[in-house]
Design a protein around this motif. Structure first.
Motif, short mmCIF file in Angstrom:
data_model
loop_
_atom_site.label_atom_id
_atom_site.label_comp_id
_atom_site.label_asym_id
_atom_site.label_seq_id
_atom_site.Cartn_x
_atom_site.Cartn_y
_atom_site.Cartn_z
N UNK A 131 0.74 -1.27 -0.06
CA UNK A 131 -0.01 -0.05 -0.08
C UNK A 131 0.96 1.28 -0.10
N UNK A 132 2.03 1.11 0.04
CA UNK A 132 3.10 2.35 0.05
C UNK A 132 3.48 2.90 1.32
N UNK A 133 3.17 2.27 2.52
CA UNK A 133 3.69 2.44 4.08
C UNK A 133 5.09 2.07 4.09
N UNK A 134 5.80 2.84 4.72
CA UNK A 134 7.15 2.74 5.03
C UNK A 134 7.48 1.77 6.28
N UNK A 135 8.05 0.77 6.25
CA UNK A 135 8.57 -0.10 7.08
C UNK A 135 9.90 0.35 7.85
N UNK A 136 9.87 0.91 9.21
CA UNK A 136 11.20 1.33 9.71
C UNK A 136 11.66 0.33 11.08
N UNK A 137 10.96 -0.24 11.31
CA UNK A 137 11.45 -1.33 12.41
C UNK A 137 10.50 -2.69 12.25
N UNK A 138 11.12 -3.55 13.08
CA UNK A 138 10.36 -4.90 13.13
C UNK A 138 10.89 -5.38 14.62
N UNK A 139 9.60 -5.71 15.29
CA UNK A 139 9.75 -6.39 16.59
C UNK A 139 9.60 -7.99 16.26
N UNK A 140 10.89 -8.69 16.51
CA UNK A 140 11.02 -10.02 16.43
C UNK A 140 10.91 -10.73 17.86
N UNK A 141 10.15 -11.69 18.00
CA UNK A 141 9.90 -12.33 19.07
C UNK A 141 9.99 -14.05 18.92
N UNK A 142 10.57 -14.46 19.84
CA UNK A 142 10.88 -15.92 19.93
C UNK A 142 10.23 -16.60 21.05
N UNK A 143 9.41 -17.59 20.70
CA UNK A 143 8.66 -18.39 22.04
C UNK A 143 9.43 -19.83 22.16
N UNK A 144 9.65 -20.17 23.31
CA UNK A 144 10.36 -21.46 23.31
C UNK A 144 9.45 -22.17 24.66
N UNK A 145 9.03 -23.38 24.52
CA UNK A 145 8.20 -23.90 25.56
C UNK A 145 9.12 -24.15 26.82
N UNK A 146 10.21 -24.39 26.65
CA UNK A 146 11.27 -24.50 27.77
C UNK A 146 11.50 -23.07 28.51
N UNK A 147 11.08 -21.89 28.05
CA UNK A 147 11.12 -20.57 28.90
C UNK A 147 9.93 -19.83 28.62
N UNK A 148 8.96 -20.32 29.36
CA UNK A 148 7.54 -19.71 29.55
C UNK A 148 7.69 -18.21 30.02
N UNK A 149 8.74 -18.00 30.76
CA UNK A 149 8.98 -16.70 31.35
C UNK A 149 9.11 -15.76 30.28
#
Length: 327
Positions: free
Chosen positions: A134-152
């Motif tokens: 649509x022409x919107x600019x992306x200047x950041x991405x939040x990357x999140x990783x989930x691991x069942x061994x680390x529920x915290x």
């Protein structure tokens, strides 16, 4: 309702910033007193990011999820990034171009036995480089990783703001969130099985709008970019360097973030600062059958260590893309 994203160089974002600062000055001040990131020119600045974070911290509640689930996911993940005091990586233009030419999504076993080292990080993009359909600019991405061994990893507390965890459907999972310059929320999640199979439903429409073929192609590009980044952080540490104070100097006008004390000033890290794209000149004489200038695609080679199936005992070697210029 859409989250608000700000930019001192964008009039509409600038107005949104003034509105938010007028509504919750106390929260924004608390965020900026807690930490100040000095960012290089041509990347989103801390004045802008702190505004994004204030919205995230204010709307990461279960009640907000009932209003707009995709916007809630962005707020939830971005708030967790801030609360976790996780790093920021400045991705360079050269490395983005190389990752666009490195196929990671369809490589069998590319994330086999994946065990993420970081629960979350922020990836910032040079201005004017990535746009949505649509022409919107992306200047950041939040990357999140989930691991069942680390529920915290899926909960946290900052002052009076507390983020509650939710049940995970998969043992390993990474999620990408952002809000573009048109204030459109983009989220994309991918589960990772132990054999490296990527589980991703391209037919799912999490938000209010139907995802178009162009949107799917854009999200595929972003997912490919993020997988390349995840692998690079693990197996190509030489591409990581710290942003120096001299690299953050700018003559830009407008809102400025003042250093309140040396104790709360942070610096992001470069990802690909000294990376140079490879190019070769073909030795063959050009004929009408010879190819024109083109990219020779890059890929990741999976190197296993003996019979072990552990993530730490294996290696991934990046075979970098090459720009071929026939004579």
């Amino acid at each position: 309702m859409k989250p608000i994203i700000f930019d001192q160089n964008n009039p509409s974002r600038n107005r949104s910033l003034k509105i938010i600062e007028g509504v919750d000055k106390a929260l924004i001040k608390k965020i900026r007193d807690d930490r100040t990131y000095k960012m290089p020119p041509n990347y989103i600045n801390w004045q802008t990011l702190s505004g994004v974070i204030s919205v995230a911290l204010s709307s990461c509640t279960v009640e907000y999820a009932k209003v707009d689930v995709s916007a809630f996911i962005h707020s939830y993940r971005t708030a967790l990034w801030f609360i976790s005091d996780a790093p920021i990586y400045c991705l360079t233009e050269e490395l983005i171009e190389a990752f666009d030419q490195t196929e990671a999504l369809k490589k069998p076993g590319i994330l086999a036995s994946w065990q993420p080292s970081l629960p979350t990080f922020l990836l910032v993009i040079p201005k004017g480089l990535i746009y949505t359909p649509d022409g919107g600019e992306v200047d950041y991405l939040t990357i999140s990783c989930s691991d069942s061994e680390h529920p915290e990893w899926n909960s946290g507390k900052w002052g009076s703001i507390q983020i509650q965890p939710f049940n995970l459907k998969h043992d390993r999972y990474f999620q990408i969130c952002t809000v573009d310059s048109l204030e459109t929320v983009w989220t994309s999640g991918t589960a990772v099985k132990s054999d490296g199979t990527l589980l991703y439903d391209e037919t799912e429409n999490l938000g209010r709008h139907i995802i178009s073929p162009e949107d799917k192609a854009f999200l595929q590009r972003i997912r490919n970019l993020v997988i390349n980044v995840l692998l690079t952080l693990e197996f190509s540490p030489s591409l990581l360097t710290t942003v120096t104070d001299s690299e953050t100097k700018t003559k830009s006008k407008g809102f400025q973030v003042l250093d309140r004390s040396s104790s709360n000033v942070r610096y992001p890290r470069w990802l690909g600062k000294n990376y140079k794209n490879f190019s070769v000149v073909s030795a063959e004489k050009r004929t009408h059958l010879s190819p024109y200038s083109h990219w020779r695609q890059g890929h990741w080679r999976v190197l296993k260590s003996g019979e072990s199936k552990r993530w730490r005992d294996s290696k991934r070697l990046w075979i970098q893309p090459v720009w071929v210029d026939p004579q």
